[in-house]
Design a protein around this motif. Structure first.
Motif, short mmCIF file in Angstrom:
data_model
loop_
_atom_site.label_atom_id
_atom_site.label_comp_id
_atom_site.label_asym_id
_atom_site.label_seq_id
_atom_site.Cartn_x
_atom_site.Cartn_y
_atom_site.Cartn_z
N TRP A 110 45.70 29.60 42.77
CA TRP A 110 44.84 30.78 42.88
C TRP A 110 44.91 31.51 41.54
CZ3 TRP A 110 46.22 35.95 45.62
CH2 TRP A 110 45.07 36.72 45.78
N HIS A 111 43.79 31.51 40.81
CA HIS A 111 43.69 32.16 39.50
C HIS A 111 42.95 33.48 39.69
CE1 HIS A 111 44.34 28.05 37.77
NE2 HIS A 111 43.59 27.70 38.80
N LEU A 112 43.51 34.56 39.15
CA LEU A 112 42.90 35.89 39.28
C LEU A 112 42.80 36.57 37.94
CD1 LEU A 112 45.55 35.81 41.56
CD2 LEU A 112 44.07 37.54 42.53
N VAL A 113 41.74 37.35 37.76
CA VAL A 113 41.67 38.31 36.66
C VAL A 113 41.40 39.68 37.28
CG1 VAL A 113 40.98 36.69 34.87
CG2 VAL A 113 39.21 37.77 36.27
N LEU A 114 42.03 40.71 36.71
CA LEU A 114 42.00 42.06 37.28
C LEU A 114 41.53 43.07 36.25
CD1 LEU A 114 45.54 42.02 38.96
CD2 LEU A 114 43.36 41.36 40.02
N LYS A 115 40.82 44.07 36.74
CA LYS A 115 40.45 45.23 35.95
C LYS A 115 40.68 46.45 36.83
CE LYS A 115 36.47 47.60 33.91
NZ LYS A 115 35.00 47.58 33.73
N TYR A 116 41.52 47.37 36.41
CA TYR A 116 41.78 48.55 37.21
C TYR A 116 40.58 49.50 37.16
CZ TYR A 116 46.46 46.63 36.61
OH TYR A 116 47.54 45.78 36.58
N PRO A 117 40.38 50.30 38.19
CA PRO A 117 39.26 51.26 38.18
C PRO A 117 39.31 52.18 36.96
CG PRO A 117 40.24 51.11 40.38
CD PRO A 117 41.15 50.34 39.46
N ASP A 118 38.16 52.73 36.60
CA ASP A 118 38.07 53.54 35.38
C ASP A 118 38.99 54.75 35.40
OD1 ASP A 118 36.20 51.79 34.39
OD2 ASP A 118 34.46 52.98 35.01
N ASN A 119 39.30 55.27 36.57
CA ASN A 119 40.16 56.45 36.65
C ASN A 119 41.64 56.10 36.75
OD1 ASN A 119 39.84 55.39 39.22
ND2 ASN A 119 40.01 57.37 40.26
N VAL A 120 41.97 54.83 36.54
CA VAL A 120 43.37 54.38 36.61
C VAL A 120 43.76 53.85 35.23
CG1 VAL A 120 44.98 52.75 37.69
CG2 VAL A 120 43.14 53.78 39.05
N SER A 121 44.81 54.40 34.65
CA SER A 121 45.26 53.94 33.33
C SER A 121 45.88 52.56 33.44
CB SER A 121 46.28 54.92 32.75
OG SER A 121 47.50 54.84 33.48
N PRO A 122 45.89 51.78 32.34
CA PRO A 122 46.54 50.47 32.37
C PRO A 122 48.00 50.56 32.81
CG PRO A 122 45.22 50.69 30.39
CD PRO A 122 45.23 52.05 31.04
N GLU A 123 48.69 51.62 32.39
CA GLU A 123 50.10 51.78 32.75
C GLU A 123 50.25 52.01 34.26
OE1 GLU A 123 49.35 52.41 28.62
OE2 GLU A 123 48.54 53.53 30.35
N GLU A 124 49.39 52.85 34.82
CA GLU A 124 49.43 53.12 36.26
C GLU A 124 49.05 51.87 37.05
OE1 GLU A 124 47.30 56.08 39.57
OE2 GLU A 124 46.78 56.23 37.42
N GLY A 125 48.03 51.15 36.57
CA GLY A 125 47.62 49.93 37.25
C GLY A 125 48.70 48.87 37.23
N ASP A 126 49.34 48.67 36.07
CA ASP A 126 50.41 47.67 35.98
C ASP A 126 51.61 48.08 36.83
OD1 ASP A 126 49.05 45.91 34.39
OD2 ASP A 126 50.06 46.45 32.52
N GLN A 127 51.88 49.37 36.92
CA GLN A 127 52.98 49.83 37.78
C GLN A 127 52.71 49.45 39.23
OE1 GLN A 127 53.64 54.08 37.72
NE2 GLN A 127 55.64 53.91 38.68
N TRP A 128 51.49 49.66 39.67
CA TRP A 128 51.10 49.26 41.04
C TRP A 128 51.23 47.76 41.22
CZ3 TRP A 128 46.48 46.41 42.16
CH2 TRP A 128 46.24 46.25 43.53
N LEU A 129 50.75 46.99 40.24
CA LEU A 129 50.76 45.54 40.35
C LEU A 129 52.18 44.98 40.38
CD1 LEU A 129 49.16 42.83 40.29
CD2 LEU A 129 49.33 42.93 37.79
N TYR A 130 53.05 45.46 39.47
CA TYR A 130 54.38 44.85 39.32
C TYR A 130 55.46 45.48 40.19
CZ TYR A 130 52.48 42.08 35.55
OH TYR A 130 51.73 41.18 34.83
N GLU A 131 55.20 46.68 40.69
CA GLU A 131 56.21 47.31 41.54
C GLU A 131 55.86 47.26 43.03
OE1 GLU A 131 57.28 51.20 40.18
OE2 GLU A 131 57.60 50.53 38.11
N GLU A 132 54.60 47.05 43.35
CA GLU A 132 54.20 47.01 44.76
C GLU A 132 53.62 45.65 45.17
OE1 GLU A 132 52.10 50.42 46.30
OE2 GLU A 132 52.68 51.63 44.55
N VAL A 133 52.68 45.13 44.40
CA VAL A 133 51.96 43.92 44.81
C VAL A 133 52.78 42.67 44.56
CG1 VAL A 133 49.87 42.55 44.51
CG2 VAL A 133 49.75 45.05 44.43
N ILE A 134 53.19 42.44 43.31
CA ILE A 134 53.90 41.21 42.97
C ILE A 134 55.19 41.05 43.78
CG2 ILE A 134 55.12 39.97 41.14
CD1 ILE A 134 52.08 39.75 40.90
N PRO A 135 56.02 42.09 43.94
CA PRO A 135 57.23 41.92 44.77
C PRO A 135 56.91 41.51 46.21
CG PRO A 135 57.44 43.88 43.41
CD PRO A 135 56.02 43.41 43.27
#
Length: 278
Positions: free
Chosen positions: A159-184
């Protein structure tokens, strides 16, 4: 300036409707010769991977249904010195209709030919989907799960994915969500055998997506059990663009594709032109 700059890229190609699948395949196999003639001196791998059928509820993950094209580049093909070529790529508007990146109507002249770069920058307006062309580092930046997996462990449902966070979400906030909530949440599930991730090299071609992730499963049933059933428990972020996981807008903020391990055409070593059935 042309410099040695090894990297790889993913191109996700969709098909607008099944009526066009055989036509899009025919054009792609014609396109192989066009591509090899241009970039053989500076590309070391050029392969097509068949898109596997979309599993139940896979549409909300922005799943594309035609194929994944993978390149391994030795140089950046978008520097100014690389723009003058002897032939213009053959990329008629009609093939862009087949893949759903321009409207499928008569308002656009189907006989018009676009340059390759023009064709690969279309999409995302008037009901169409963006064209995904993402450059990645040569090697994965984050190896999260399954480092010890070998070829003897069996075939993989990738399963290959590419992601773009919404315009009102900073890259840092988006990566925090991805690596602290989703990936675990994925990492702890036994059905997930491999997880890898890298930032997308947006400076190469202006790709709108910022993060690439690859996960492996044994098959679509295992994917469904994790991504649909188990991920239903994930907390919806305040910026969610849809009610259910992955919470991102399909095709525009998340695009994905399911493939096997093995390409249907490893073009640089296997391509021999179009040899039709008799």
């Amino acid at each position: 300036m042309i410099e040695y700059n090894p990297m790889r890229s993913w191109i996700f190609t969709d098909v607008a409707k099944e009526e066009y699948r055989h036509k899009l395949l025919y054009w792609h196999m014609l396109h192989v010769a066009d591509s090899i003639a241009q970039f053989a001196p500076y590309v070391s791998k050029y392969s097509f991977y068949q898109a596997l059928p979309v599993p139940p509820e896979g549409e909300r993950f922005g799943t594309v249904k035609f194929h994944l094209c993978e390149h391994y580049w030795n140089v950046n093909p978008f520097v100014s010195e690389m723009q003058n070529t002897t032939y213009c790529e053959y990329m008629p508007v009609e093939c862009l209709k087949w893949q759903g990146t321009v409207p499928d109507d008569d308002a656009i002249d189907s006989s018009q030919n676009l340059s390759g770069n023009e064709g690969r920058s279309t999409g995302g307006e008037h009901g169409t989907r963006p064209f995904v062309f993402a450059f990645l580092p040569l090697c994965w930046e984050k190896d999260i799960k399954g480092k010890q997996r070998t070829m003897m462990d069996g075939p993989n449902y990738r399963w290959h994915l590419v992601l773009k966070y919404p315009d009102n979400v900073s890259p840092e906030e988006g990566d925090q969500w991805l690596y602290e909530e989703v990936i675990p949440a994925f990492e702890k599930e036994k059905e997930v055998t491999r997880i890898l991730s890298s930032k997308i090299k947006q400076d190469i071609n202006g790709c709108g997506f910022s993060r690439a992730v690859e996960m492996w499963f044994d098959g679509p049933e295992e994917w469904y059990r994790v991504c649909v059933e188990k991920m239903a428990a994930l907390k919806k972020p305040v910026w969610a663009q849809q009610e259910k996981f992955p919470f991102l807008k399909p095709h525009f903020n998340i695009s994905s594709i399911f493939t096997p391990d093995i390409p249907y055409s490893d073009n640089l070593t296997q391509y021999r032109g179009i040899i039709p059935m008799r």
